[in-house]
Design an enzyme around this catalytic site. Structure first.
Site, short mmCIF file in Angstrom:
data_model
loop_
_atom_site.label_atom_id
_atom_site.label_comp_id
_atom_site.label_asym_id
_atom_site.label_seq_id
_atom_site.Cartn_x
_atom_site.Cartn_y
_atom_site.Cartn_z
N LYS A 26 0.80 -1.27 0.01
CA LYS A 26 0.21 -0.09 0.03
C LYS A 26 0.85 1.29 0.04
O LYS A 26 0.83 2.17 -0.87
CB LYS A 26 -0.66 0.00 1.17
CG LYS A 26 -1.57 1.27 1.38
CD LYS A 26 -2.47 1.55 2.62
CE LYS A 26 -1.97 1.94 3.88
NZ LYS A 26 -2.01 3.34 4.20
N ASN A 27 1.69 1.31 0.87
CA ASN A 27 2.52 2.61 0.99
C ASN A 27 3.65 2.77 -0.06
O ASN A 27 4.03 4.00 -0.31
CB ASN A 27 3.26 3.01 2.50
CG ASN A 27 2.11 2.76 3.62
OD1 ASN A 27 0.97 3.26 3.31
ND2 ASN A 27 2.46 2.77 4.71
N CYS A 121 -6.26 8.42 8.31
CA CYS A 121 -6.56 7.83 9.71
C CYS A 121 -6.20 8.77 10.60
O CYS A 121 -5.36 9.47 10.46
CB CYS A 121 -5.89 6.56 10.00
SG CYS A 121 -6.28 5.31 8.85
N ARG A 126 -0.93 15.17 12.57
CA ARG A 126 0.00 14.84 11.39
C ARG A 126 0.24 15.90 10.63
O ARG A 126 -0.26 15.91 9.51
CB ARG A 126 -0.53 13.60 10.62
CG ARG A 126 -1.00 12.40 11.41
CD ARG A 126 -1.86 11.27 10.67
NE ARG A 126 -0.84 10.48 9.86
CZ ARG A 126 -1.52 9.52 9.13
NH1 ARG A 126 -2.69 9.34 9.04
NH2 ARG A 126 -0.54 8.90 8.25
N ASP A 309 2.95 0.87 12.20
CA ASP A 309 1.91 0.05 11.45
C ASP A 309 1.65 -1.25 12.05
O ASP A 309 0.41 -1.96 11.71
CB ASP A 309 1.69 0.15 10.07
CG ASP A 309 1.98 1.59 9.45
OD1 ASP A 309 1.75 2.48 10.33
OD2 ASP A 309 2.38 1.67 8.29
N ARG A 401 -9.45 0.57 3.24
CA ARG A 401 -8.48 1.23 2.74
C ARG A 401 -7.04 0.67 2.22
O ARG A 401 -6.42 1.10 1.48
CB ARG A 401 -8.18 2.45 3.70
CG ARG A 401 -9.25 3.50 3.77
CD ARG A 401 -8.74 4.51 4.88
NE ARG A 401 -9.79 5.68 5.04
CZ ARG A 401 -9.77 6.52 5.96
NH1 ARG A 401 -8.82 6.67 6.56
NH2 ARG A 401 -11.05 7.79 5.95
N1 EPU Z 1 5.76 14.59 10.90
C1 EPU Z 1 5.95 15.94 11.42
N2 EPU Z 1 5.99 16.76 10.56
C2 EPU Z 1 5.94 16.60 9.04
C3 EPU Z 1 5.96 14.99 8.67
C4 EPU Z 1 5.76 14.18 9.86
O1 EPU Z 1 5.77 16.40 12.56
O2 EPU Z 1 5.84 17.39 8.28
C5 EPU Z 1 5.74 13.75 12.43
C6 EPU Z 1 4.37 13.03 12.47
O3 EPU Z 1 3.32 13.71 13.09
C7 EPU Z 1 4.98 11.73 12.98
C8 EPU Z 1 6.10 11.28 12.62
O4 EPU Z 1 6.85 12.62 12.06
O5 EPU Z 1 4.94 11.90 14.41
C9 EPU Z 1 6.32 10.33 11.32
O6 EPU Z 1 5.43 10.81 10.37
P1 EPU Z 1 5.75 10.05 8.97
O7 EPU Z 1 5.60 11.36 7.95
O8 EPU Z 1 6.74 9.27 8.82
O9 EPU Z 1 4.27 9.69 8.48
P2 EPU Z 1 3.23 9.70 7.43
O10 EPU Z 1 3.98 9.88 6.16
O11 EPU Z 1 2.23 10.55 7.82
C10 EPU Z 1 3.42 7.24 6.59
C11 EPU Z 1 2.51 6.17 6.36
C12 EPU Z 1 1.67 5.78 7.57
C13 EPU Z 1 2.87 5.41 8.57
C14 EPU Z 1 3.94 6.00 8.69
C15 EPU Z 1 5.14 5.71 9.63
C16 EPU Z 1 1.62 6.70 4.06
C17 EPU Z 1 0.22 7.21 3.17
N3 EPU Z 1 1.15 6.69 5.27
O12 EPU Z 1 2.65 8.15 7.23
O13 EPU Z 1 0.94 4.57 7.38
O14 EPU Z 1 2.55 4.69 9.75
O15 EPU Z 1 4.38 6.78 7.56
O16 EPU Z 1 5.73 4.68 8.74
O17 EPU Z 1 2.68 6.13 3.38
C18 EPU Z 1 -1.17 3.07 7.73
O18 EPU Z 1 -0.43 2.67 6.80
O19 EPU Z 1 -1.63 2.86 8.49
C19 EPU Z 1 -0.25 4.38 8.08
C20 EPU Z 1 -0.67 5.44 8.78
#
Ligand code: EPU
Length: 422
Positions: A26-27, A121, A126, A309, A401
């Site tokens: 998915k990701n 989610c 975030r 995850d 999803r």
């Molecule tokens: N963060 C910030 N600022 C930013 C970006 C991130 O403070 O600009 C913080 C977030 O709040 C969090 C941490 O950094 O505390 C890590 O966030 P990250 O950016 O790594 O997560 P994401 O991109 O929002 C993706 C996956 C998630 C998965 C996370 C961590 C996608 C669409 N989503 O989220 O997947 O949990 O990386 O591996 O790729 C899921 O599949 O259920 C899911 C939520």
């Protein structure tokens, strides 16, 4: 599928047995689909999972003017030549978090993107400040107004970017934009998840020059033009892990085929520590029963640490272990909405700050429960498979999803699981 349209019914207590294949990641899928916009030439993506997040992104590409040919579970072909839009309204972005990758992809394509804040989610705040910081460093003017991010650049210019924290989303978004920038970009403190490497491979197959993906320094030498490609996405690390946990939770004997065992090391190590028997081959993992499972301590970390995850399904598994486990969530501060639901099923769980104390119980029992986010859904399925009696799971659209035909897959392993219309 619309929220509330059906419920999932599980009669637990049956060990999962047999072999199952993993779907595409998915990701990775949600990063690679927007990446097809970085050229005018058609691209074909194979091994995409048939999930709602993929469907939502295809609809966004079509809205922007792309033509698509989608055979669910097989391939997606994108013809981006007709894309001249650069606006993605909230009615589209609210469906998934990864809609923010349209910012990087549209900036890379034409230097202009107006994308509403993403949905996805609810697992805590975030922010996307690091994404925006990265785009600014590449020379884009950024403005946030009325829930929309406006990003505009004459010509994106490569830059050195140091992220304040390790972020998957910002690493991907900057890679998308920088692939077409002038000059060199270096991302420091980059995320190292398998899907980062897969996106880099995808972009390189389009003619990009990206090195270092999978380490914490990624170097991108921008190209003025990229070309179309045909690419097969990697298997889903989190689906693999969910199936491993479900097998262990039911004291089953399951071989998971078509996965990448090296992506699973942190989970495999924890399962072994619990006493579960796990064996690996080149592209398969077998999980075998061990009646007594020991309590363990888990802390989520960025890759190659234990993935956030899998935190929620792992917590469900630990409800049946001997002794008291701790599960510490370090990535998303509110990824705990499954706990109340597990308590309804008889789990002895306490949340202290960001750590869940899980006191193993002799058995869980079925109950009506409500899904609040994708991986909470996975946790409730695992709990339902373990539990005595009938579990009714509501708000299944969160599960759709990110998991392809999850109940059909589990049924093929002997689970008593089905859906019923509401
Ligand atoms: N963060 C910030 N600022 C930013 C970006 C991130 O403070 O600009 C913080 C977030 O709040 C969090 C941490 O950094 O505390 C890590 O966030 P990250 O950016 O790594 O997560 P994401 O991109 O929002 C993706 C996956 C998630 C998965 C996370 C961590 C996608 C669409 N989503 O989220 O997947 O949990 O990386 O591996 O790729 C899921 O599949 O259920 C899911 C939520």
């Amino acid at each position: 599928m619309m929220p509330g349209k059906d419920k999932m019914l599980i009669t637990g207590g049956k060990p999962l047995m047999g072999e199952i294949s993993v779907s595409g990641g998915k990701n990775t899928a949600v990063a690679v689909i927007p990446a097809t916009l970085l050229t005018d030439e058609p691209s074909t993506i194979e091994n995409l999972p048939d999930i709602d997040d993929v469907q939502a992104l295809i609809e966004i590409l079509q809205y922007l003017g792309a033509k698509t040919e989608y055979v669910p579970g097989h391939h997606l072909k994108v013809y981006p030549q007709g894309v001249n839009g650069h606006q993605v309204p909230f009615e589209f972005t609210k469906r998934l978090r990864a809609s923010y990758y349209l910012l990087g992809a549209l900036l890379g394509r034409g230097g202009h993107a107006e994308v509403a804040y993403p949905g996805g989610c609810d697992i805590g705040s975030r922010p996307i400040d690091q994404h925006l910081k990265g785009f600014s460093a590449l020379g884009a003017a950024i403005e946030e107004r009325g829930g929309i991010v406006y990003a505009k650049a004459g010509m994106l210019q490569g830059a050195d970017i140091f992220f304040d924290m390790v972020t998957v989303g910002a690493t991907i978004n900057v890679m998308l934009a920088a692939a077409r920038a002038t000059g060199n970009t270096i991302i420091y403190n980059a995320a190292k998840e398998p899907h980062i490497v897969d996106l880099a491979n995808f972009l390189n197959s389009m003619g990009a020059r990206i090195k270092g993906a999978g380490t914490d320094v990624i170097r991108i030498s921008g190209r003025q033009e990229l070309h179309g490609t045909t690419y097969t996405v990697i298997p889903d690390q989190i689906e693999t892990g969910t199936l491993m946990i479900a097998a262990a939770a039911t004291r089953g004997d399951v071989t998971i085929r078509g996965c990448i065992p090296t992506h699973m090391e942190s989970l495999t190590a924890k399962l072994l520590e619990m006493g579960v028997r796990v064996t690996e081959n080149d592209d398969s993992i077998r999980v075998r029963p061990q009646y007594e499972q020991r309590a363990v301590n888990v802390k989520t970390q960025v890759y190659p640490g234990f993935p956030t995850d899998l935190q929620q399904p792992m917590t469900a598994l630990l409800c049946g272990a001997n002794g008291t486990s701790t599960v510490c969530e370090t990535i998303f501060e509110q990824r705990f909405k499954h706990l109340d639901e597990l308590r309804r099923m008889g789990a002895h769980i306490k949340l202290v700050d960001r750590t869940v104390l899980v006191e193993g119980v002799h058995e869980l029992y079925g109950a009506p429960v409500v899904v609040t986010d994708l991986r909470a859904g996975a946790a409730l399925i695992v709990a339902g498979l373990m539990a005595k009696g009938l579990t009714e799971i509501y708000e299944t659209s969160y599960i759709d999803r990110g998991y392809e035909r999850i109940e059909a897959k589990l049924r093929s392993l002997g689970a008593d699981i089905r859906r019923e219309k509401l």
